[in-house]
Design an enzyme around this catalytic site. Structure first.
Site: not given
Ligand code: FPP
Length: 235
Positions: A12, A29, A123
């Site tokens: 965020d 972004h 991962l």
């Protein structure tokens, strides 16, 4: 320092970060996206096994057309680039959320990336796209109800583990630590079922500035907590 097995992050603050610099939200972004690449490398290096990020919610379609189009462009580029990141980190990538809402080419890129990375296991990286936890539960319950009606599943055999197996995160252990950047103190419909026992860490740092140092700070705080699960604390 004990490294959490699974870290979930609500990314965020891209927009506010950009605005503070007098730049358009789209710039935030782009920076948020490159930060995600760096954090994936850091997680791998630190030995985190599962990383789940909230990148686009079912509510995010309500943003301006310009912003949504910019995000779609970013996702297209990222999904292509992510093949290299997956290879580099031996990372399995899975998208959670209802991807049927995306353009066909995006759905195809997701399928290619998941297929390419399916045998990696150093991962496990889950990207939540068009994700909302209530929507995930509704979709799961519909499939579960269909299986009961078709006689594939007995009502009495429904357990927590069975419900879990109908969620988008089936087979993925619950997060140990959930981080939300940029100051908001809410879950915003993220992993409501999965976060039942998770430790939360909130920071004012906006996502584009959340670096390895901030990650270590979050993990240190996590290490200071008592993890009791409602039981008796181990001495
Ligand atoms: C939150 O910032 C961020 C988003 C809604 C989009 C998240 C997208 C990225 C980090 C880009 C990369 C992700 C992928 C998977 C390619 P915000 O716009 O809500 O910021 P604000 O709260 O300051 O307005």
């Amino acid at each position: 320092m004990k490294v959490p097995n699974h870290i979930a992050i609500i990314l965020d603050g891209n927009g506010r970060w950009a605005k503070a610099k007098g730049m358009p939200r789209s710039y935030g972004h782009v920076k948020g996206c490159s930060n995600l690449e760096t954090i994936c490398d850091d997680m791998k290096e630190m030995g985190v096994k599962y990383l789940t990020v909230y990148a686009f919610s079912t509510e995010n379609w309500k943003r301006s057309r310009e912003e949504v189009e910019g995000l779609m462009k970013l996702f297209r580029n990222y999904l292509k680039k992510c093949i290299k990141i997956a290879e580099r980190n031996k990372m399995r990538v899975k998208v959670i959320g209802d991807i049927t809402a995306f353009d066909q080419d995006i759905q195809k890129k997701i399928a290619q990336l998941e297929e390419f990375s399916k045998d990696y296991d150093e991962l496990h990286f889950q990207i939540a796209l068009n994700y909302g936890s209530r929507d995930e539960i509704v979709r799961g319950v519909r499939r579960l109800a269909a299986d009961v009606l078709e006689g594939k599943l007995e009502k009495e055999k429904i357990t927590e583990a069975v419900v879990e197996s109908y969620l988008d995160t089936a087979g993925i252990p619950d997060p140990d630590l959930m981080i939300r950047t940029s100051g908001e103190l809410r879950l915003s419909n993220f992993l409501l079922w999965q976060l039942a026992y998770t430790e939360f860490y909130f920071t004012d740092v906006p996502w584009p500035d959340f670096n390895k140092k901030e990650l270590i700070r979050a993990i240190e705080k996590y290490n200071e907590r008592d993890r009791r699960y409602g039981g008796v604390k181990e001495e």
